[in-house]
Design a protein around this motif. Structure first.
Motif, short mmCIF file in Angstrom:
data_model
loop_
_atom_site.label_atom_id
_atom_site.label_comp_id
_atom_site.label_asym_id
_atom_site.label_seq_id
_atom_site.Cartn_x
_atom_site.Cartn_y
_atom_site.Cartn_z
N ALA A 185 0.83 -1.03 0.04
CA ALA A 185 -0.11 -0.09 0.02
C ALA A 185 0.94 1.24 -0.07
O ALA A 185 0.64 2.13 -0.77
N VAL A 186 2.08 1.41 0.64
CA VAL A 186 2.82 2.38 0.81
C VAL A 186 3.65 2.61 -0.54
O VAL A 186 3.57 3.75 -1.14
N ARG A 187 4.01 1.67 -1.05
CA ARG A 187 4.73 1.56 -2.61
C ARG A 187 3.88 1.78 -3.64
O ARG A 187 4.19 2.57 -4.48
N ALA A 188 2.52 1.46 -3.37
CA ALA A 188 1.48 1.82 -4.59
C ALA A 188 1.40 3.25 -4.53
O ALA A 188 1.17 4.16 -5.49
N ASP A 189 1.55 3.91 -3.33
CA ASP A 189 1.02 5.38 -2.98
C ASP A 189 2.29 6.18 -3.82
O ASP A 189 1.98 7.15 -4.21
N GLU A 190 3.48 5.57 -3.53
CA GLU A 190 4.80 6.45 -4.06
C GLU A 190 4.84 6.25 -5.47
O GLU A 190 5.18 7.07 -6.09
#
Length: 235
Positions: A165-170
């Motif tokens: 989820a963090v990587r998708a935001d980034e």
């Protein structure tokens, strides 16, 4: 209307920009119809977990300044924070990896407590004598925000929990052209970068609401944006 805000807990202009955005939102006639979603952006994603150090030394090293010059930089940011009614310590703060904080913010989003945790984390990092770069402090903050301690500890113990989820935001931030934070996207039609004055946010909200032809993502013409860049983590 949805407003998405990319930010990092290590960025003082994200802390200030959140307060200014909320003032701008309060002055917007349709504020009750605005959904605000906070998204992840790491300013120093390659920094190892547990590698923390004083902010002043990091600023001096990053910008090639003396410690006294770094103190002056921090004093300038503190003045802006104080003008928004925010606490800000210019000495004794740490800087480190924020990946775990972002993972917990995604947990908090799922539990309807994202804004509460973000406010507590900002205050702990910038205004209080609490480092946000150790697990026990993060657990304490998350529980204060209303999350279940057992669930919080389980997420911290599992490095994969909410990692995607963090990587998708980034990835999405990169696709939108964001190379610094805070970065605000209004209804996927209008972008504002940096910790702009409250009235700029109100104007942007009104423009997005009216469905006008959007300007390119970024600050409105004529405005200088105060933001944190991606090559070290502070401003």
């Amino acid at each position: 209307m949805r407003v998405e805000i990319w930010s990092d807990i290590a960025c003082p202009w994200c802390y200030i920009g959140k307060a200014r955005f909320e003032k701008g939102l309060a002055a917007f006639a349709h504020r009750d119809e605005v959904e605000v979603v906070h998204r992840s952006f790491e300013l120093d994603p390659n920094r190892p977990k547990g590698d923390t150090g004083p902010v002043l030394e990091m600023l001096a090293r990053k910008y090639g300044r003396t410690l006294d010059e770094a103190r002056a930089m921090e004093a300038h940011v503190a003045s802006n924070a104080h003008s928004e009614g925010l606490g800000y310590r210019t000495e004794g703060r740490d800087h480190g990896n924020t990946f775990d904080i972002h993972r917990l913010l995604h947990l908090a989003k799922d539990r309807g407590r994202q804004n509460e945790l973000l406010d507590l984390a900002y205050r702990a990092n910038f205004a209080e004598e609490r480092s946000v770069f150790d697990d026990e402090t993060l657990v304490t903050l998350a529980v204060e925000a209303g999350l279940d301690e057992t669930e919080v500890r389980a997420v911290l113990a599992d490095a994969g929990a909410y990692a995607e989820a963090v990587r998708a935001d980034e990835r999405e931030a990169a696709e939108l052209g964001a190379n610094g934070v805070p970065f605000f996207v209004l209804d996927r039609r209008y972008g504002v970068s940096g910790g702009q004055p409250a009235e700029v946010f109100t104007q942007a909200l009104e423009q997005a609401w009216q469905g006008r032809v959007p300007q390119p993502a970024g600050a409105p013409a004529g405005e200088e944006a105060a933001a944190c860049d991606v090559d070290g983590g502070a401003c």
